[in-house]
Design a protein around this motif. Structure first.
Motif, mmCIF file in Angstrom:
data_model
loop_
_atom_site.group_PDB
_atom_site.id
_atom_site.type_symbol
_atom_site.label_atom_id
_atom_site.label_comp_id
_atom_site.label_asym_id
_atom_site.label_seq_id
_atom_site.Cartn_x
_atom_site.Cartn_y
_atom_site.Cartn_z
ATOM 1 N N SER A 94 0.817 -1.448 -0.236
ATOM 2 C CA SER A 94 -0.161 -0.213 0.160
ATOM 3 C C SER A 94 0.821 1.533 -0.327
ATOM 4 N N ILE A 95 2.058 1.175 0.822
ATOM 5 C CA ILE A 95 2.962 2.978 0.413
ATOM 6 C C ILE A 95 3.118 2.486 -0.453
ATOM 7 N N THR A 96 3.797 1.590 -0.850
ATOM 8 C CA THR A 96 4.272 1.998 -2.635
ATOM 9 C C THR A 96 3.602 1.923 -3.814
ATOM 10 N N ASN A 97 2.702 1.137 -3.357
ATOM 11 C CA ASN A 97 0.931 2.406 -4.524
ATOM 12 C C ASN A 97 0.961 3.940 -4.312
ATOM 13 N N PHE A 98 1.108 4.037 -2.907
ATOM 14 C CA PHE A 98 0.651 6.028 -2.861
ATOM 15 C C PHE A 98 2.019 6.688 -3.046
ATOM 16 N N LEU A 99 2.965 5.968 -3.254
ATOM 17 C CA LEU A 99 4.147 6.024 -3.965
ATOM 18 C C LEU A 99 4.294 6.437 -5.473
ATOM 19 N N VAL A 100 3.991 5.327 -5.889
ATOM 20 C CA VAL A 100 4.033 5.872 -7.601
ATOM 21 C C VAL A 100 3.077 6.716 -8.088
ATOM 22 N N MET A 101 2.126 6.555 -7.371
ATOM 23 C CA MET A 101 1.227 7.477 -7.719
ATOM 24 C C MET A 101 1.752 8.992 -6.975
ATOM 25 N N GLY A 102 2.807 9.289 -7.079
ATOM 26 C CA GLY A 102 3.087 10.702 -6.677
ATOM 27 C C GLY A 102 3.624 10.978 -5.133
ATOM 28 N N LYS A 158 12.214 0.062 -4.076
ATOM 29 C CA LYS A 158 13.206 0.838 -5.572
ATOM 30 C C LYS A 158 12.438 0.815 -6.764
ATOM 31 N N GLU A 159 11.685 -0.152 -6.736
ATOM 32 C CA GLU A 159 10.803 -0.409 -7.925
ATOM 33 C C GLU A 159 9.640 0.925 -7.921
ATOM 34 N N ALA A 160 9.001 1.174 -6.544
ATOM 35 C CA ALA A 160 7.913 1.932 -6.708
ATOM 36 C C ALA A 160 9.226 3.444 -7.399
ATOM 37 N N GLU A 161 10.354 3.712 -6.619
ATOM 38 C CA GLU A 161 10.897 5.131 -7.088
ATOM 39 C C GLU A 161 11.376 5.661 -8.061
ATOM 40 N N TYR A 162 11.455 4.033 -9.324
ATOM 41 C CA TYR A 162 12.073 4.179 -10.116
ATOM 42 C C TYR A 162 10.955 4.249 -11.610
ATOM 43 N N THR A 163 9.822 4.040 -11.058
ATOM 44 C CA THR A 163 8.472 4.490 -11.508
ATOM 45 C C THR A 163 7.601 6.024 -11.450
ATOM 46 N N LEU A 164 8.282 5.928 -10.277
ATOM 47 C CA LEU A 164 7.631 7.468 -10.215
ATOM 48 C C LEU A 164 8.863 8.030 -10.830
ATOM 49 N N GLY A 165 10.031 8.079 -11.356
ATOM 50 C CA GLY A 165 10.528 9.127 -11.942
ATOM 51 C C GLY A 165 10.407 8.692 -12.910
ATOM 52 N N PHE A 166 10.093 7.553 -14.046
ATOM 53 C CA PHE A 166 9.225 7.820 -15.622
ATOM 54 C C PHE A 166 8.453 8.387 -15.547
ATOM 55 N N TRP A 167 7.189 8.634 -14.435
ATOM 56 C CA TRP A 167 6.081 9.069 -14.404
ATOM 57 C C TRP A 167 6.241 10.442 -15.288
ATOM 58 N N LYS A 168 7.315 10.828 -14.182
ATOM 59 C CA LYS A 168 7.311 12.233 -13.805
ATOM 60 C C LYS A 168 8.003 12.528 -15.460
ATOM 61 N N THR A 169 8.545 11.811 -16.265
ATOM 62 C CA THR A 169 8.892 12.310 -18.166
ATOM 63 C C THR A 169 8.308 11.618 -18.801
ATOM 64 N N PHE A 170 7.162 11.157 -18.300
ATOM 65 C CA PHE A 170 6.614 10.583 -19.663
ATOM 66 C C PHE A 170 5.410 11.612 -20.185
ATOM 67 N N PRO A 171 4.590 11.636 -21.532
ATOM 68 C CA PRO A 171 4.100 12.595 -21.667
ATOM 69 C C PRO A 171 2.447 12.434 -20.743
ATOM 70 N N GLY A 172 1.895 13.353 -20.061
ATOM 71 C CA GLY A 172 1.117 13.748 -19.762
ATOM 72 C C GLY A 172 0.334 12.895 -19.764
ATOM 73 N N LYS A 173 -0.822 13.044 -20.958
ATOM 74 C CA LYS A 173 -1.755 12.738 -21.320
ATOM 75 C C LYS A 173 -2.496 11.644 -21.052
ATOM 76 N N MET A 174 -0.789 10.682 -21.583
ATOM 77 C CA MET A 174 -0.346 9.312 -21.514
ATOM 78 C C MET A 174 -0.688 8.541 -19.691
ATOM 79 N N LYS A 215 -0.925 3.209 -13.019
ATOM 80 C CA LYS A 215 -2.166 3.015 -11.478
ATOM 81 C C LYS A 215 -1.405 2.299 -10.393
ATOM 82 N N PRO A 216 -2.103 2.432 -9.331
ATOM 83 C CA PRO A 216 -0.820 2.023 -7.852
ATOM 84 C C PRO A 216 -0.163 1.032 -8.086
ATOM 85 N N GLU A 217 -1.081 -0.050 -8.358
ATOM 86 C CA GLU A 217 -0.488 -1.064 -8.854
ATOM 87 C C GLU A 217 0.741 -1.347 -9.633
ATOM 88 N N ARG A 218 0.674 -0.482 -11.140
ATOM 89 C CA ARG A 218 1.349 -0.640 -12.004
ATOM 90 C C ARG A 218 2.935 -0.415 -11.639
#
Length: 1625
Positions: free
Chosen positions: A759-767, A858-874, A880-883
């Protein structure tokens, strides 16, 4: 004991465990003494009385020491060393207790023993001053029938009373005084009685002071609630309004409807979980039975009490929950409070008077010191505010009501307000609870209150703060988000309602069953002059904060024994122990208290508070002084204290020596766990709760994610609290490593940590916390210092978000600590021991999970970093939290083969999908339905990867071979992980789970099609193989169509069920059966929405082959029924159509759904037609017979319409020849000649037409061709007789096996015997060498079994033939004219089945061949007629001649017998009447007269008869006695089916006659037919067999021709002649 096991290192330290050290009360500075005369046994428990004590050793023995006046031997009254209680030897004792002057012990089997002083009945013995030896007490529950002995868990002894806690968690009491809690005035009570006040509650522990009692009780479970109406039903205003007040929300529920309608209680039927306390006034000294609620936990959270004071230790926290009175403001204006109380009382009394339905309490007794004298009233549950307030001390209010919010601010005054209007808990105590509708009560108030109780139990004590400014208004302050209906969300009605989270989980799952509960209350009763009951003074209700690891004390404080100097001491207050660490065990003496405290080096310290005797040098020797604050006793050198016990004058500590660091490691585990719990509780109350209660936190999804984190955090926190408590009790027991909870129930901890981490990593991934809006950031900034302290981050420059991340990933670190301590414990054992292995395994298990969870972060932090660079619309659609992101191709390392020059292809691999992104579009391929394989170099693509999904196939080309390997591995692992599911943490135990090289090609998954025209938008859930549905699955279309069954290569194939909704009829078409390549093919049942049902064969989605169609309503008597052959969805070939509404049945040929060709029609009125049909009409030549035997033979033009040339024959033989026209039965025009034939002509003529019957019907061999063809096809033959035998046997085996598999799912279809039959049929009979009788018998047996199960092709054939035969010849088809057709049909069946059997068993000779005998049979009897010996006995009667009827009739005929015999009976109706009339007439004669009448020779007349063993003479009146055995034998002819069986019966009848005659003649003789016939005729008459003529005709038609000339043939002819003769008598 296991701990004495010589192999374990633990054994070395066992002598150094449970060492007894004694101090004298008041002389605490001195070092303790060892108990004089005590040896080296390990003591588990010590109990102290006024001048004596009892020790319990680890092997279950009990020793007494001190002054023992009850002992019978004078030397034992003042023993020099502890005395073994011999009476208890052989009974393993598990617990001991002492009162001031008496003792108790509980054995392993639950029996209580008492001994010592008994002046007040405290040993449960009547009229006896002392009980010298331990004496078993019989406690039996009178409510059970028969009386059952009650098993005891624990005893507690006071000065004059004893309490026992039973295994069913009920309290039993005996002795003297109100402290028993019994409703009685007769003392002493020597027979143990149940304390009814706490009936139905779970009591966890009992304790006794000198004259008062305490019980630790589990809180009541919450009740489910109905949804709450938000607005008034009448005026539509909000029922609840709110205003912000600092960090909490004020809820005001004082809505008054202007329309004057009383609000009904929306939750009236729900009993509130808050116990409305009841007061029992026993005498003028103010002795009461009451509950002071306080949270603690069972077994461990102990309640210690003696005559002077009471201490409640609550170990729901790691460390004890001690009693606290920090910031305790007392009322500034006592008058204001009293006025307020008065107001409340008036209010509730007024309510009572206005509410008629509410049961009035029998008495309202204000609980003040001057209570009504000598008033023995039963406990009353009054809703008076004053009473509630008085009797529920602040702890009750705090824990019960506010505990739901752990540290939420809840004004005591308002809580009282709650209580005043609350319906009482029905049955919480034995008083009258009222749960009826509450008259004027605000439904909101009740609702909010109930919400606050519902489903949430505190895992720590509660902050109860008094807010005086709000005192007068009727409102309630609650923390923002924590009620079930969140006030913050209620305010903005337009906003989406989120599911709110409760921070105090009702963790009622596995953990509660294994670990101590944290949801408990303390109940007290008895004499309370010194305030021992903790109920307080009504004029001074204090409030206080409950914190972790605290001790609360109340009662007499003469010597400062309460550990604090606050007054009044009539309510629980916090004891001020000087150490910063938590207290985890306590003991209370009469004028002192002991506190066992955690320390930094994990060695417990003992603090003393209370009476201090003056030392010799002091001037004030006579006045003992008191300690100013608890004092530390110096005993660290003695060892680790595991338990302390207090008596009147002395106290005892049990010590363990730290051998090999074992004890130290255990204490380390317990101490750190308790501290960890404190930390988690602080994070929860200081950070999480205030955060959740803020306004406008962010989007609904963000809040939900944070709530999920909070909920999992609370659950983990609660588990840690429970574990801390269980460790405290573990340290007081045997301390066996293998019974540690983290070892025995590791999965509980692993799962909780994993859930929280998810649950905490899901929260982290979503921002994470960045997502939370401004109010949260403001709050966090304000509390930065607090955050730094909690997260142990010392660097000033660390960013706020990092601190928060560190803080919320803090729990994961605890796993390393578990691993470390378990490893330490392991080193105390030998490497070969099972304990070492278990500890080692568990240690590595916790360590590997810790590392795994770090990796997850670490996976969650890597994913979070990716979302920050990814085009907004997509991002919005893909995030998703668990992705989690695994890898992506932004470095152009992967491209699409044959892509356009300017196309951009970006591949992103997540843990659940592969995303193919192009300019502005993207496509998501779920991993569960994705297959990847490397392309070989021959395929033309060096670095290619072939990707297969259900609807697409494409090739990815990587830039280098390394990239190809990397992506192949990444995709394969991701697919494998997606298929395994989310629980990917390493397996506990030896090795971690081995990673598969590649995911399975065959798998289960769910997929929705988007492209395929046939399957567009359909969802498939089932087995797959390389991108296609393959195996069992369910396919659903959006329009409601559904297929469930087997697939092969993407198409429906095998057995399945298909439903198609029919919107017009609002029903559905439903098919169950076999499929092939996506189409219905093979056997199936199709139920149409119109009500028609078709059972039979399909091919290419059409009815093709043999089938049965029922039309009309689905009732047993459907209007029409067709059974026969179908060709491409139309009736064609032979079939039977039963038109029930018209009462006609057609049996004949069909073509294109109409009757075409030869056929027969019979009607319910007895008309019979056979002839030609054209387009459903009788057309062409035909024969028509009416019921009275009128016959027309000639031309027809329509149904029952004569037209053209023909002959009409009358029943008497006259006939007309000529031209006929007109409808039968309504006048016919005739142009022709009338003939009156002469007599001799008539004999030739009449049978002529009847003989012709059947010529125009369908030939028997043409009937049911499709049924036989189907059977041949099942055996793998294109046409009858053409095919391979081995292939046929293979097909049979396959058919049986698949059918068995299908029926495995529904075992009720097959009985056990059927299963055995199937197993035996799977064995193929082998025949080698010459054909013999044995082989013939084997084949016969095989056929019987095969025809018994419809799963065998032959069995299916027989079942179908029986069905069609019955369909044809039952009902309207039961027409005597059809007899010859029915017989021909059976003969045709025999012939065609025999052909099948000969194909399967090629060695079986042809019809009529004789099998040579393998050995001559022994001579068994003489031939009946010749006297010669006959070698052919009755075993297989058909001789050894192979015939189809001999082989197959026994299987077939019993099933076809009823319709066939009915036809015979109808055909022989007239003859039968004549025969029966004759039988009845002649049977009136007595035996001798009848024998004479029939001409039986006198020598054959029996002279005497043996009846029941007695020989009796035959007299002229004797009736039904002669030849009785032969008569009985012949009667069995009606119970047999086949002709051969019936012939055997006739043969046996002749033998019986012969036996009878031989017995009377006493000599050998030979029958001549003249002698035999009259005797046989007599037997036939006396047998009185109905329808004997029909039996004879049946035998004649179906018997084997070769039998006609043998012995049985002659006997059968005799029977025929007999009937002929009787018909002419």
């Amino acid at each position: 004991l296991d701990s004495k096991d010589k192999n374990s290192a633990e054994a070395e330290g066992s002598k150094e465990r449970g060492l007894v050290h004694v101090w004298q009360a008041g002389s605490f500075p001195l070092t303790p003494e060892r108990l004089p005369g005590w040896g080296g046994k390990t003591v588990l428990q010590a109990a102290l009385g006024a001048k004596h004590g009892v020790l319990l050793t680890e092997d279950g023995e009990v020793y007494s020491f001190g002054t023992l006046p009850w002992r019978s031997e004078p030397t034992e009254i003042y023993p020099s060393s502890p005395i073994l209680e011999n009476a208890l030897l052989g009974h393993r004792v598990v617990a001991v207790a002492t009162g001031s002057f008496h003792n108790g012990a509980v054995t392993e089997s639950g029996v209580a023993y008492m001994w010592g002083q008994n002046s007040a009945g405290q040993c449960a013995v009547a009229n006896q001053q002392y009980v010298p030896e331990p004496n078993p007490i019989s406690i039996s529950d009178s409510e059970t029938s028969p009386l059952l002995a009650v098993r005891i868990l624990q005893l507690a002894c006071g000065e004059e009373h004893t309490l026992a806690l039973s295994i069913s968690r009920e309290i039993w009491a005996w002795g003297t005084g109100c402290q028993l809690g019994l409703i009685t005035t007769t003392f002493p009570v020597t027979k143990p009685q149940k304390v009814e006040h706490l009936a139905g509650r779970v009591v966890l522990q009992v304790a006794c002071g000198a004259a008062h009692s305490l019980a630790l009780v589990q809180c009541l479970p919450s009740q489910d609630l109905k949804p709450v109406p938000e607005r008034c039903n009448q005026c539509s205003q909000l029922l609840i309004t709110m205003t912000d007040k600092e960090d909490h929300v004020i809820i005001s529920d004082s809505h008054c409807c202007p329309l004057g309608v009383t609000l009904s209680d929306s939750a009236e039927s729900h009993a509130s979980t808050a116990v409305s306390p009841s007061a029992e006034t026993l005498d003028s000294q103010g002795e009461v039975f009451e509950n002071a609620l306080a949270e603690a936990e069972p077994k461990v959270g102990s309640v210690q009490t003696t005559s002077g004071n009471a201490i409640s230790s609550q170990q729901n926290t790691p460390g004890t929950t001690e009693i606290s009175a920090r910031n305790v403001p007392s009322y500034s204006d006592t008058q204001a409070v009293n006025a307020y109380l008065q107001k409340l009382t008036d209010h509730s009394t007024r309510e009572d008077s206005e509410n008629e339905e509410k049961p009035r309490p029998s008495q309202v007794s204000p609980l003040v010191e001057e209570a009504v004298p000598n008033l023995h009233s039963p406990p009353t549950t009054s809703s008076s505010a004053l009473n509630s307030l008085v009797v529920s001390c602040a702890s009750a209010v705090g824990v019960r009501v506010a505990a739901t919010y752990e540290a939420g601010a809840l004004s005591l005054k308002k809580v009282m307000n709650f209580y005043s209007a609350a319906p009482c808990e029905a049955g919480a105590q034995s008083g009258s609870g009222s749960t009826g509708p509450e008259g004027l009560k605000d439904s909101r108030e009740e609702q909010v209150k109930q919400e606050s109780m519902q489903g949430k139990k505190s895992s720590s004590l509660v902050d109860v703060r008094e807010d005086e400014s709000e005192g007068g208004s009727r409102r309630l302050s609650l923390p923002g988000l924590l009620s079930q209906v969140s006030p913050r969300l209620l305010r903005k009605a337009a906003r989406v309602k989120t599911r709110t989270v409760v921070l105090t989980p009702t963790y009622s799952g596995e953990a509660d069953a294994l670990l101590p509960s944290l949801r408990t209350e303390v109940w007290t009763w008895g004499k309370g002059k010194e305030g021992q009951l903790g109920h307080g003074d009504p004029s001074l209700q204090p409030t206080f904060t409950f914190e972790c690891c605290l001790v609360y004390s109340w009662g007499s404080n003469t010597f400062g024994q309460l550990g604090h100097s606050d007054f009044p001491t009539t309510v629980p207050r916090l004891a001020k122990v000087s150490s910063d660490n938590g207290v985890w065990s306590i003991a209370a003496g009469q004028d002192y208290s002991l506190f066992l405290v955690d320390t930094e080096d994990f060695q417990p310290e003992l603090y003393y508070s209370g009476r201090q005797d003056a030392t010799e040098g002091d001037s004030l020797v006579e006045n003992p002084s008191s300690t100013k604050a608890p004092v530390l006793l110096s005993c660290s050198k003695l060892g680790y204290i595991s338990r302390v016990t207090a008596g009147t004058d002395s106290y005892v500590a049990l010590m363990d020596k730290n051998i090999m660091g074992y004890i130290a490691s255990l204490h380390e585990l317990a101490t750190t766990e308790r501290r960890f719990y404190s930390k988690l509780s602080e994070i929860k109350s200081q950070i999480l709760r205030p955060l959740l209660s803020l306004e406008n936190l962010g989007s609904v999804s963000t809040v939900q994610l944070l709530q999920e984190v909070a909920s999992r955090f609370s659950k983990l926190c609660y588990l840690i609290g429970q574990h801390g408590a269980s460790l405290s009790s573990f340290l007081q027991g045997l301390k066996e490593a293998r019974s540690l909870v983290i070892l025995k129930h590791a999965s509980l901890f692993l799962d909780s940590y994993t859930e929280y981490c998810t649950s905490i990593t899901n929260f982290l991934v979503m921002g994470g916390f960045q997502l939370l809006a401004k109010p949260a950031i403001d709050f966090l900034n304000k509390n930065q210092e607090l955050l730094q302290n909690l997260s142990e981050v010392n660097d000033e420059n660390t960013q706020l978000m990092e601190i928060l991340n560190t803080l919320f990933f803090l729990p994961i670190r605890r796993l390393h600590n578990y691993a470390k301590v378990l490893l330490k414990l392991a080193t105390c054992f030998e490497v070969a021991s099972p304990e070492y292995q278990k500890l080692q395994d568990s240690s590595s298990c916790y360590e590997s999970l810790a590392l795994h969870l770090v990796r997850k972060r670490k996976e969650a932090e890597y994913t979070l970093g990716f979302w920050k660079t990814f085009p907004g619309k997509m991002t919005d659609s893909l995030r998703k939290p668990e992705r989690r992101l695994l890898c992506e191709s932004s470095n152009r390392a992967l491209s699409l083969q044959h892509a356009g020059r300017f196309s951009v292809n970006w591949f992103i691999l997540f843990n659940d999908a592969l995303v193919h992104a192009q300019f502005s579009t993207h496509h998501v391929f779920p991993l569960a339905t994705l297959w990847v394989e490397p392309l070989s170099e021959e395929a033309g693509s060096v670095n290619g990867l072939k990707i297969t999904t259900p609807e697409e196939q494409f090739t990815l080309v990587s830039s280098t071979p390394q990239e190809k390997t990397k992506w192949l591995r990444a995709i394969s692992q991701a697919v494998d992980q997606a298929l395994r599911g989310t629980s990917d943490f390493p397996a506990c135990g030896g090795g971690s789970s081995v990673q598969r090289q590649e995911p399975p090609i065959s798998r289960s998954a769910k997929y929705t099609f988007y492209k395929d025209p046939r399957l567009k938008d359909a969802t498939y859930d089932g087995r797959w193989l390389s991108g296609k549905p393959h195996g069992r699955g369910v396919l659903k279309w959006p329009d409601g169509k559904m297929y469930s069954g087997m697939f092969r290569n993407g198409l429906e194939d095998g057995y399945g069920e298909y439903k198609i909704p029919n919107k017009a009829l609002n029903k559905e078409d439903h098919y169950v059966g076999h499929w092939k390549e996506g189409k219905m093919c093979g056997q199936g049942v199709y139920s149409y929405a119109s009500g028609e049902v078709f059972e039979g064969c399909f091919q290419d989605n059409m009815r093709h082959g043999h089938g049965l169609l029922r039309s009309g309503k689905l009732t047993s008597s459907s209007p029409s029924m067709f059974i026969g052959q179908w060709v491409t969805d139309k009736k064609a070939g032979y079939g039977v159509f039963d038109d029930i509404t018209r009462g006609e049945k057609y049996m004949g040929m069909w073509q294109d759904d109409v009757c075409q060709g030869n056929g027969v029609v019979v009607t319910q009125f007895g008309l019979y037609y056979e002839g030609n049909f054209h387009l459903n009409k009788m057309m062409g030549s035909g024969v028509l017979l009416s019921e009275d035997d009128t016959i027309y033979e000639g031309e027809f033009s329509d149904d029952w319409t004569l037209s053209g040339k023909g002959t009409l024959t009358m029943p008497n033989g006259d006939y007309l020849e000529g031209y006929f026209s007109g409808e039968w039965g309504s006048g016919i025009k005739i142009t022709g000649t009338y003939y009156k034939p002469s007599l001799y002509e008539s004999d030739k003529d009449r049978p002529k037409v009847l003989r012709k019957l059947g010529n125009l019907a369908v030939a028997a061999d043409e009937k049911w061709r499709a049924v036989f063809d189907e059977c041949w096809h099942q055996l793998g033959c294109e046409s009858p007789g053409h095919g391979e035998v081995w292939k046929a046997w293979d097909n049979i085996a396959v058919a049986l096996t698949t059918s068995r598999r299908q029926h495995k799912d529904s075992p009720e279809i097959m009985s056990r015997s059927q299963t055995q039959t199937l197993e035996s049929l799977e064995y193929i009979p082998q025949h080698v060498g010459a054909f013999s009788v044995e082989k013939y018998d084997n084949i016969k047996r095989y056929l019987i079994k095969a025809c018994d199960t419809p799963l065998h092709p032959l069995g299916r054939l027989v079942e179908t033939l029986v069905a069609v035969y019955r369909m044809t010849y039952v009902g309207v088809g039961a027409n005597r004219r059809l007899l010859q057709e029915a017989v021909k049909e059976i003969k045709s069946y025999l012939k065609r089945i025999f052909q099948l059997v000969r194909f399967l068993f090629p060695e079986l000779p042809e019809e009529g061949s004789t099998i040579p005998l393998s050995a001559p049979l022994p001579t068994e009897r003489k031939s009946f007629c010749t006297g010669k010996s006959d070698s052919r006995s009755d075993s297989p009667e058909p001789g050894y001649v192979v015939t189809s009827s001999g082989l197959i009739l026994p299987v077939l005929l019993p099933r076809l017998y009823p319709p066939l015999f009915m036809l015979y009976a109808l055909d022989n109706d007239r003859e039968e009447d004549i025969y029966w009339e004759c039988v009845l007439r002649l049977n009136k004669q007595p035996d001798l007269a009848l024998l004479g009448f029939l001409g039986v020779q006198r020598k054959f007349w029996p002279a005497t008869l043996s009846i029941l063993g007695e020989s009796k003479k035959v007299v002229p009146t004797t009736k039904d006695a002669c030849f009785a055995s032969a008569v009985e034998c012949l009667q069995q002819i009606s119970t047999t089916f086949t002709p051969s069986d019936k012939l055997k019966v006739i043969q046996q009848t002749f033998e019986e006659i012969s036996q009878n005659v031989l017995a009377s003649l006493q000599e050998d003789f030979l029958w001549s037919m003249d002698d035999l016939f009259p005797v046989f005729l007599y037997v036939v008459l006396r047998a009185r067999i109905r329808n004997l003529g029909s039996e004879v005709h049946l035998i004649e038609d179906l018997m084997d021709p070769y039998l006609q000339h043998g012995e049985q043939g002659i006997m059968f002819t005799t029977l025929k002649v007999s009937i002929l003769l009787l018909n002419n008598f």
